[in-house]
Design a protein around this motif. Sequence first.
Motif, short mmCIF file in Angstrom:
data_model
loop_
_atom_site.label_atom_id
_atom_site.label_comp_id
_atom_site.label_asym_id
_atom_site.label_seq_id
_atom_site.Cartn_x
_atom_site.Cartn_y
_atom_site.Cartn_z
N LEU A 23 0.80 -1.24 -0.05
CA LEU A 23 -0.05 -0.06 0.03
C LEU A 23 0.88 1.29 0.04
O LEU A 23 1.75 1.18 0.59
CB LEU A 23 -0.94 -0.17 1.38
N ASP A 71 0.41 6.03 -0.49
CA ASP A 71 -0.28 7.12 -0.75
C ASP A 71 -0.19 7.69 -2.04
O ASP A 71 -1.14 8.31 -2.53
CB ASP A 71 0.07 8.20 0.32
N TRP A 96 -5.80 9.53 3.98
CA TRP A 96 -4.34 10.17 4.11
C TRP A 96 -4.41 11.85 3.73
O TRP A 96 -3.89 12.33 2.70
CB TRP A 96 -3.16 9.50 2.85
N MET A 117 0.81 8.72 8.07
CA MET A 117 0.94 7.52 8.22
C MET A 117 0.58 6.90 9.63
O MET A 117 -0.13 5.92 9.66
CB MET A 117 2.53 7.27 8.08
N GLU A 133 7.56 -4.14 7.22
CA GLU A 133 8.22 -2.94 6.88
C GLU A 133 9.65 -3.10 6.11
O GLU A 133 10.20 -4.20 6.62
CB GLU A 133 8.61 -1.98 8.23
N HIS A 183 13.95 -4.50 14.17
CA HIS A 183 13.80 -3.23 13.37
C HIS A 183 14.56 -2.19 14.21
O HIS A 183 14.23 -2.09 15.66
CB HIS A 183 12.22 -2.98 13.94
P1 GDP Z 1 9.39 4.22 11.98
O1 GDP Z 1 9.45 2.72 12.11
O2 GDP Z 1 8.21 4.94 12.99
O3 GDP Z 1 10.79 4.80 12.21
O4 GDP Z 1 8.87 4.89 10.70
P2 GDP Z 1 8.93 4.18 9.20
O5 GDP Z 1 9.47 5.40 8.54
O6 GDP Z 1 9.64 3.07 9.20
O7 GDP Z 1 7.44 4.30 8.70
C1 GDP Z 1 6.53 2.93 9.01
C2 GDP Z 1 5.91 2.41 7.81
O8 GDP Z 1 5.12 3.35 7.08
C3 GDP Z 1 7.12 1.78 6.90
O9 GDP Z 1 6.34 0.59 6.28
C4 GDP Z 1 7.20 3.08 6.07
O10 GDP Z 1 7.41 2.41 4.53
C5 GDP Z 1 5.75 3.72 5.83
N1 GDP Z 1 5.82 4.96 5.54
C6 GDP Z 1 6.25 6.01 6.10
N2 GDP Z 1 5.88 7.15 5.73
C7 GDP Z 1 5.50 6.91 4.44
C8 GDP Z 1 4.78 7.87 3.46
O11 GDP Z 1 5.08 8.99 3.53
N3 GDP Z 1 4.20 7.07 2.48
C9 GDP Z 1 4.23 5.86 2.36
N4 GDP Z 1 3.77 5.47 1.27
N5 GDP Z 1 4.84 4.94 3.27
C10 GDP Z 1 5.12 5.60 4.27
#
Ligand code: GDP
Length: 335
Positions: A65, A67, A96, A130, A154, A294
């Motif tokens: 998935l 955005d 979103w 997100m 992820e 992670h």
């Molecule tokens: P963290 O784990 O909190 O540091 O955040 P991440 O950067 O890993 O984001 C969490 C999940 O959301 C991951 O699967 C990312 O690929 C996804 N993700 C984060 N921001 C976006 C975005 O702006 N667009 C999309 N499509 N996916 C996002």
Amino acid sequence: CSKCSETKTAVASKQGRFTRNSAPGKVKAAIVILARNSDIDGLNHTIPMFEQRFNHKFNYPYVFLNDVPFNERFKSAMRKLTTSKLSFGTVPTEHWSYPSWINVTKADEARKSMEKRDIIYGGSLPYRHMCRYNSGFFFRHPLLQEYDYYWRVEPWVEFTCDIDYDPFVFMKTNNKDYGFTIMVPEYIETIPTLWDTVEKFIEEHQQIIHPKNTLKMFRNDQGSYNLCHFWSNFEIGSLRFFRSGAYSKYFDYLDKKGGFFYERWGDAPVHSLGVAMFLPREKIHYFEDIGYFHNPFQNCPANPALQLRCSCNPKKSESLNNDCLNRYLELYRSR
Ligand code: GDP
Ligand code: MN
């Protein structure tokens, strides 16, 4: 060695430990990955490991998935990584974007102030979309409607133990609705009013709070939130649970308060408190046997029998560094 693991697979399969793809009753489940077109490297890191440790034996489908629409480069890169069915979905714009009741000026100011205070992702609007999407919408995506369970994966995460059984079958057979590997405390600066909002929700919705709820594990001695949560970048869960009326009421209540934008409420504490209110302890499962990393935390089985097919160090398990998992385990001991 690939031969040995094939043999092991064959033996386990003869023993009936595996429910194969073609077997009747295979769970309606999917691997769900929210990602950007720029996440190819991270998924090239994660998916081969996930396939090798687990999914090549089970062939669960992947749902990606985003955005914005996935481009051809992303799709063809993913198709090289697995023989499982893949689908690529775009998130509906209304899931979103700012809902109508959000004061955008106030949201902009909140981000600026949080950025100044160096709060992690404090200045990011996409991150907030997100978190809100994962909190209240992913399970409503049309591509997930045919499934009952999901496994959230992820980019960049690692699976460090062979998984020789089907966790989805485990969830279904044992009537579990939520599975996790790691618990950690949240940064209070990102959720200053979340707990008070949840307390108010509880007061106003006594009739939908589960009589055997697990809120106790999230309360400290003063009765306020101990900030612990299931780290939601790993989740194996029931989509029906998230689609339920109680969870929807809860999410809508939070969404109306605006904390996804005026603060930076994360989907991890939001899911966790939902689980705590609506599920009895029997429906929650700690996958202690799943080696998972992670950055910067990991889960690595301590039990030597579970360690045999792992490449992680149990001394590095995050559960040794904070008390959250203990609070969960205490709950199970206090039967
Ligand atoms: P963290 O784990 O909190 O540091 O955040 P991440 O950067 O890993 O984001 C969490 C999940 O959301 C991951 O699967 C990312 O690929 C996804 N993700 C984060 N921001 C976006 C975005 O702006 N667009 C999309 N499509 N996916 C996002
Ligand atoms: Mn992440």
